[in-house]
Write an enzyme that holds these catalytic residues in place. Structure first.
Site, PDB file in Angstrom:
ATOM      1  N   HIS A   1       9.242  -6.102-112.241  1.00 30.67           N
ATOM      2  CA  HIS A   1       9.398  -5.030-111.834  1.00 30.67           C
ATOM      3  C   HIS A   1      11.346  -5.830-111.610  1.00 30.67           C
ATOM      4  O   HIS A   1      11.900  -5.471-110.916  1.00 30.67           O
ATOM      5  CB  HIS A   1       9.142  -4.131-111.475  1.00 30.67           C
TER       6      HIS A   1
ATOM      7  N   SER B   1      36.702 -19.644-116.083  1.00 31.27           N
ATOM      8  CA  SER B   1      38.278 -18.509-116.158  1.00 31.27           C
ATOM      9  C   SER B   1      39.285 -18.713-116.115  1.00 31.27           C
ATOM     10  O   SER B   1      40.020 -20.163-115.562  1.00 31.27           O
ATOM     11  CB  SER B   1      37.763 -17.889-115.412  1.00 31.27           C
TER      12      SER B   1
ATOM     13  N   LYS C   1      35.583 -19.469-110.706  1.00 32.47           N
ATOM     14  CA  LYS C   1      34.155 -19.619-112.491  1.00 32.47           C
ATOM     15  C   LYS C   1      34.073 -21.135-113.447  1.00 32.47           C
ATOM     16  O   LYS C   1      34.428 -21.545-113.370  1.00 32.47           O
ATOM     17  CB  LYS C   1      34.791 -18.266-113.091  1.00 32.47           C
TER      18      LYS C   1
ATOM     19  N   GLU D   1      24.991 -16.790-122.754  1.00 31.48           N
ATOM     20  CA  GLU D   1      25.001 -14.982-122.683  1.00 31.48           C
ATOM     21  C   GLU D   1      25.714 -14.548-124.503  1.00 31.48           C
ATOM     22  O   GLU D   1      24.948 -13.939-125.279  1.00 31.48           O
ATOM     23  CB  GLU D   1      26.587 -14.261-121.836  1.00 31.48           C
TER      24      GLU D   1
END
Ligand code: ARG
Length: 465
Positions: free
Chosen positions: A164, A285, A291, A298
């Site tokens: 979980h 970024s 970043k 992804e």
């Protein structure tokens, strides 16, 4: 065929037709700009067919030699990039056959004896896919090897195992990687199983009913290295279940990649900080200079949707088609090709990226300590001292509650405090409450103890050869 003959052909199939196709219909129905990538399978299939036609006395040895000569020339033209693919000739099959006839005359026109594009295209797709399955099998081995190396380097590293997404029990990071080795090994197994059904020969089914020529289908199957011959002509030309089940197997492999991706993305976030992925697999970024984004995992997660979409496309394509061949089936190619391309690129990049993962053991261990990951071990300890498991579970819940209130780990509670929850607690309890003690205790087949992890790594290495 001269160009003027070709123009006439493009305008009408045969004497039966009284008006040419419109440009739009020609573009709409043509497949050459995507199916030309099967050219080698098409030529291999034609050569096997021609060899058999000659052996059966359906065409002469001279015609066979001319076909071989013409095809050799076509192969070199395609490889050199000088072959002229023509939209007017609709697909890869007609383009190659037309060029063959241009090169060797009547022998080229005899190649199609006892054959239809319906059994030809089914054969081509199967041959092409068989080759791709073998390449994908090798890529799955590379990925498994990369995961095994990472598992071996980190067999002793403690990761909080989650259920979980809540800290559950400590596991070896190596064990976690081995879970993916299991998944990818099943993907490889599944593809091998699919391959057996892909690798059967439709040729000889002709348009749909078989042919009146004395073809030796078994001989063609042997020449092409196929495992057998499709036994029903209608089925041979019409079903694409082999492409669907390949795409299903590919979807599962992508889903496995996607789950790994999700974990890598989470683990690389500042909130977890468990790993770092080599810069070459990340991007920055354009606005936030701090970043570093895990773009590769992804994108892989995103591309999984695309492959699963192809599975839906292909299976829906089949639904509702009456026997036997229908033009609908031309739509099998782009999803199938894209599935293969996407899976191959993804596996290749993941095998490399896994080698570029830097593990941060302190951060993982800190996170495991924060989550009372050894609570089950305390319960098991009490059980060994005679308390029934359900009672032990309750005792430990009280201990965790009190530790939570004090903001400390179970292992930081003094002996007297622990004994207040159960008189069965002795000073040997601290060994049990340590993450490493918990890990080592799970020394059971399939468990997370580092000894088990190393045994599994050895088994996988022996399996992969
Ligand atoms: N391009 C076609 C396909 O991909 C080849 C078979 C065409 N057969 C036919 N009867 N029109 O399915």
């Amino acid at each position: 065929m001269s160009d003027s003959q070709l123009d006439k052909k493009s305008q009408a199939w045969s004497a039966l037709f009284s008006e040419p196709m419109s440009d739009l219909v020609q573009r709409y129905t043509a497949s050459v700009f995507f199916d030309k990538r099967m050219w080698r399978a098409d030529i291999d299939g034609s050569l096997a067919h021609a060899e058999m036609l000659a052996a059966q006395g359906v065409i002469s040895a001279d015609d066979h030699a001319a076909i071989q000569r013409g095809m050799a020339q076509i192969v070199s033209e395609i490889e050199a990039g000088s072959f002229e693919w023509k939209l007017a000739l609709e697909d890869v099959h007609l383009n190659i056959e037309a060029r063959l006839t241009q090169l060797v005359g009547d022998a080229g026109k005899r190649l199609h004896t006892g054959r239809s594009r319906n059994d030809q295209v089914a054969t081509d797709v199967r041959l092409w896919l068989r080759g791709e399955i073998d390449l994908i099998g090798a890529l799955l081995v590379d990925l498994q090897r990369a995961l095994l190396n990472l598992a071996e380097q980190n067999a002793e590293v403690i990761l909080p195992g989650f259920t979980h997404l809540q800290v559950a029990q400590p596991v070896s990071f190596g064990h976690h990687m081995l879970a993916y080795v299991e998944m990818f090994s099943r993907d490889a197994e599944r593809l091998l199983d699919v391959r057996r059904r892909v690798n059967r020969l439709p040729l000889g089914a002709a348009a749909l009913a078989g042919t009146s020529y004395p073809l030796d289908r078994e001989r063609v199957a042997r020449t092409l290295g196929m495992d057998g011959v499709c036994q029903n002509s209608l089925d041979a030309v019409s079903d694409r279940d082999f492409a669907i089940e390949f795409t299903a197997a590919a979807s599962l492999a992508m889903v496995h990649v996607s789950r790994l991706s999700e974990e890598l993305v989470l683990w690389m976030s500042q909130s977890f900080g468990f790993i770092d992925i080599a810069d070459r697999f990340c991007t920055g970024s354009s606005i936030m200079p701090q970043k570093k984004n895990p773009d590769v995992p992804e994108l892989a997660r995103g591309k999984t949707g695309r492959v699963v979409g192809h599975l839906m496309g292909l299976i829906t394509l089949m639904k509702g088609q009456p026997l036997a061949y229908n033009k609908d089936n031309q739509e099998d190619k782009e999803p199938l090709f894209d599935t293969v391309d996407t899976l191959k690129d993804t596996l290749r990049i993941f095998a490399e990226m896994v080698g570029g993962i830097r593990v941060k053991p302190e951060a993982m261990e800190r996170a495991a300590l924060r989550g009372y990951a050894t609570a089950t071990d305390l319960a098991d300890y009490l059980v060994k001292k005679g308390l029934p498991f359900r009672d032990a579970h309750e005792v430990v819940a009280h201990a965790v509650k009190s530790a939570l209130q004090q903001g400390v780990d179970l292992s930081e509670l003094p002996l007297a405090t622990l004994q207040a929850f159960s008189p069965l607690v002795g000073d040997d309890v601290y060994q049990v409450l340590s993450l490493r003690g918990s890990l080592n205790a799970r020394n059971i087949l399939g468990g997370t103890a580092p000894d088990q992890v190393r045994a599994q790594i050895a088994r996988h290495r022996a399996r992969l050869g």
